[in-house]
Design an enzyme around this catalytic site. Structure first.
Site, PDB file in Angstrom:
ATOM      1  N   ASN A  71       0.839  -1.199   0.000  1.00  0.00           N
ATOM      2  CA  ASN A  71       0.000   0.000   0.000  1.00  0.00           C
ATOM      3  C   ASN A  71       0.877   1.254   0.000  1.00  0.00           C
ATOM      4  OD1 ASN A  71      -2.548   1.325   0.236  1.00  0.00           O
ATOM      5  ND2 ASN A  71      -2.163   1.700   2.396  1.00  0.00           N
ATOM      6  N   ASP A  85       5.868  -4.755   2.033  1.00  0.00           N
ATOM      7  CA  ASP A  85       4.784  -4.079   2.740  1.00  0.00           C
ATOM      8  C   ASP A  85       3.665  -5.101   3.013  1.00  0.00           C
ATOM      9  OD1 ASP A  85       3.889  -1.066   3.363  1.00  0.00           O
ATOM     10  OD2 ASP A  85       2.169  -2.024   2.411  1.00  0.00           O
TER      11      ASP A  85
END
Length: 282
Positions: free
Chosen positions: A23, A88
């Site tokens: 993200n 991530d």
């Protein structure tokens, strides 16, 4: 793909290596990594559901939603003996998928992801203030009504800020309020002191697999010179103590969104590691 579609990059042939973004990214994050990794192997990089060019179903976009759509994608393509590469939230989803499908995983490479439960007290002043903002009404307005999350990711979250032309593919993927809903949900899903509970439970489950899977080679890539980095210091030490069959390779300066700063070094490290462990049979 369930009630929607998953867009993905697909190049090469042979054993699958799956690259999972986080993200506020998309498979575009890997645009300079995949060519440098090269063959042999089938290199796949999906856009998570609701992100990039994938479908935008009317769902909550919680961790379990992303895991469910990824499960369907892996199954639809019949992927076995998979090498996973995660950044991530893509790293967290890679760990989660591996823990639930251990018989289908050959290796896992990861960087700048959630490796263990976290607490508010261990956040620095800047990350704490940002997390508090994101979870507020003002944070919701900033993320949904503006380009705040994307622009800050590729200016403050990298050592080499992207110009407007370089930003365009990321901005175009999240051009409307509705398209930014997954970004807000991800930003609010970082598990702090057990909240949100479903994500904290998933992290605890895959931590057990990370500790016990000594037959699965793992590669942790680390970086320096940026205040946005997640894995350094105490977290890095935790990884060394608690993740089985782990190799750690330091690649030098980069921000949290490291593929924008160090794509060639990331690709070279993954290729070398995969070669050492015979993870890329021709």
């Amino acid at each position: 793909m369930l009630d929607s579609t998953i867009h993905y990059e697909d190049r090469g042939e042979g054993a699958p290596i799956v690259f999972l973004h986080g993200n506020p990214n998309s498979s575009h994050l890997w645009r300079n990594v995949l060519p440098a990794v090269g063959g042999p192997g089938r290199l796949l990089a999906p856009d998570l559901i609701g992100m990039g060019r994938s479908g935008k179903p009317d769902i909550d976009y919680r961790f379990t939603d992303h895991a469910r759509y990824l499960d369907a994608w892996f199954d639809r393509l019949g992927l076995e003996d998979v090498v996973l590469v995660g950044h991530d939230w893509g790293g967290a989803l890679a760990f989660d998928w591996a823990a639930r499908h251990p018989e289908r995983v050959r290796g896992v490479a990861f960087f700048e992801t959630i490796v263990r439960p976290m607490s508010w007290s261990e956040l620095g002043e800047g990350p704490r203030a940002r997390s508090e903002l994101i979870r507020s009404e003002e944070g919701e307005r900033l993320v949904l009504d503006d380009d705040f999350l994307v622009r800050t990711a590729y200016t403050g979250g990298v050592l080499n800020p992207l110009g407007e032309e370089e930003l365009r593919p990321y901005l175009e993927a999240y051009a409307t309020r509705e398209s930014r809903r997954p970004l807000l949900q991800w930003a609010r899903s970082i598990p702090l002191d057990g909240d949100p509970a479903d994500v904290a439970e998933a992290v605890e489950r895959y931590d057990k697999w990370l500790a016990a899977s000594d037959d699965v080679p793992k590669l942790l890539l680390t970086f320096d010179s940026s205040p946005t980095l997640l894995i350094q210091g105490e977290v890095l030490d935790w990884c060394a103590r608690n993740i089985a069959a782990l190799e750690i390779e330091h690649l030098g300066p980069a921000g949290h969104h490291a593929p924008e700063d160090q794509p060639e070094a990331i690709a070279a490290a993954i290729s070398s590691w995969a070669g050492r462990h015979a993870l890329r049979p021709s």
